[in-house]
Write an enzyme that holds these catalytic residues in place. Sequence first.
Site, PDB file in Angstrom:
ATOM      1  N   ARG A 245       0.825  -1.208   0.000  1.00 10.25           N
ATOM      2  CA  ARG A 245       0.000   0.000   0.000  1.00 10.25           C
ATOM      3  C   ARG A 245       0.861   1.260   0.000  1.00 10.25           C
ATOM      4  O   ARG A 245       0.520   2.257  -0.640  1.00 10.25           O
ATOM      5  CB  ARG A 245      -0.948  -0.026   1.202  1.00 10.25           C
ATOM      6  CG  ARG A 245      -2.071   0.983   1.118  1.00 10.25           C
ATOM      7  CD  ARG A 245      -3.129   0.741   2.169  1.00 10.25           C
ATOM      8  NE  ARG A 245      -2.592   0.897   3.521  1.00 10.25           N
ATOM      9  CZ  ARG A 245      -3.290   0.655   4.629  1.00 10.25           C
ATOM     10  NH1 ARG A 245      -4.541   0.232   4.550  1.00 10.25           N
ATOM     11  NH2 ARG A 245      -2.746   0.817   5.819  1.00 10.25           N
TER      12      ARG A 245
ATOM     13  N   LYS B  24      -2.806   6.542   1.387  1.00  5.41           N
ATOM     14  CA  LYS B  24      -2.571   6.934   2.780  1.00  5.41           C
ATOM     15  C   LYS B  24      -1.564   8.075   2.779  1.00  5.41           C
ATOM     16  O   LYS B  24      -0.359   7.855   2.766  1.00  5.41           O
ATOM     17  CB  LYS B  24      -2.053   5.728   3.573  1.00  5.41           C
ATOM     18  CG  LYS B  24      -2.551   5.747   5.009  1.00  5.41           C
ATOM     19  CD  LYS B  24      -2.360   4.413   5.693  1.00  5.41           C
ATOM     20  CE  LYS B  24      -2.702   4.518   7.142  1.00  5.41           C
ATOM     21  NZ  LYS B  24      -4.154   4.682   7.401  1.00  5.41           N
TER      22      LYS B  24
ATOM     23  N   GLU C 100     -16.332   6.632   4.118  1.00  3.60           N
ATOM     24  CA  GLU C 100     -15.697   6.142   5.344  1.00  3.60           C
ATOM     25  C   GLU C 100     -15.609   7.276   6.342  1.00  3.60           C
ATOM     26  O   GLU C 100     -16.179   8.336   6.139  1.00  3.60           O
ATOM     27  CB  GLU C 100     -14.326   5.534   5.033  1.00  3.60           C
ATOM     28  CG  GLU C 100     -13.337   6.503   4.407  1.00  3.60           C
ATOM     29  CD  GLU C 100     -11.942   5.898   4.265  1.00  3.60           C
ATOM     30  OE1 GLU C 100     -11.506   5.161   5.153  1.00  3.60           O
ATOM     31  OE2 GLU C 100     -11.275   6.188   3.256  1.00  3.60           O
TER      32      GLU C 100
END
Length: 376
Positions: free
Chosen positions: A117, A219, A255
């Site tokens: 990720r 992220k 989210e």
Amino acid sequence: MQNSYYISILELYQYIKVIKYYLVDFNIMKGSCFIMSKQNIDWSNLGFGYIPTGERYVSNYKDGKWDDGAMTTDSTITMSECAGVLQYAQTVFEGLKAYTTVDGKIVVFRPDLNAQRLEESAKRLEIPAFPQERFLDAVEKVVKANADYVPPYGTGATLYLRPFIFGSSSVIGVKPAEEYQFRVFATPVGPYFKGGAKPITIKVSDFDRAAPHGTGHIKAGLNYAMSLHAIVTAHAEGYDENMYLDAATRTKVEETGGANFLFVTKDGKVVTPKSNSILPSITRRSLMYVAEHYLGLEVEQREVYFDEVKDFAECGLCGTAAVISPVGKIVDYGKEICFPSGMEEMGPVTKKLYETLTGIQMGRIEAPEGWIREIC
Ligand SMILES: *Cc1c(COP(=O)(O)O)cnc(C)c1O
């Protein structure tokens, strides 16, 4: 005299530290940690704050390549006032935990997915990827070097690891930096739920978190900088978290600022929203696997309209910090959605998911192949 043959406890301690340095940091003693004694910390009452630990891993990128990397005791960074990270927020990060299992081993949960990720995140911000194998090696080195900070089994506390990459060279015209630093530090954090997991109340945010085709799926610090005003506002109004809807239509659930949603239908199906602007939570992906393969539940990843949220039986937030944090109530101005699971405890399916995944993590339940990386 006699005294010249005699070394003090302090000197002995220094010698042992040097030996530890060679054995652990140079990986001679592969598969073991050298712990003289655990840090004197009240693990169960630790909060979620930064406590500098002994050593961290640093590698620098210059002239088109990453250097060999090294461990350092220096917890500070010196760089140009005009560094890419400071001017244009060119930085990406990861978060994962090391902890002690029931049989006393120190392990890390699915770090390969964090390595992957981080690479995806880096690409989107024109940051050079840090090789995934080296990411895993850095994580292992940092955990080993700080094994005395890994909380004992049963305390609920963990050693939180923060890998990140940032543009370190100067940029004033808007463009990617030429130099970068990859760093992994560790900090011990307390149990997320102190005295039971009480369901939280969240509000539907007036702000948007991520644009379609934007950066919601990576992220990056930038996604958090813009969420601060929204979360401070929500807290001031008495809510624990924000539910963000899709920015284009404001009809679909995305989210929260730092966790994915998981819903349970009245007939026991586990549902999680699908969207290109949601951060792919490793906890959520693991929970969906657990739901299907350990609990025999039906699982579904699909668009979830806010209008159907009132029909769900349970709701939870998934992320590394809490694993699952139960949601009892969602407020959209005048409208309140109260889940049947109530405000006192986790819903029954949420609880089973929570107990199964934490059981896998802590070594009480057998893990799927490759989920647990043993450090020592
Ligand atoms: C980190 C993060 C999560 C949780 O991901 P995990 O891999 O489960 O820790 C969820 N949403 C956002 C926005 C995040 O940054």
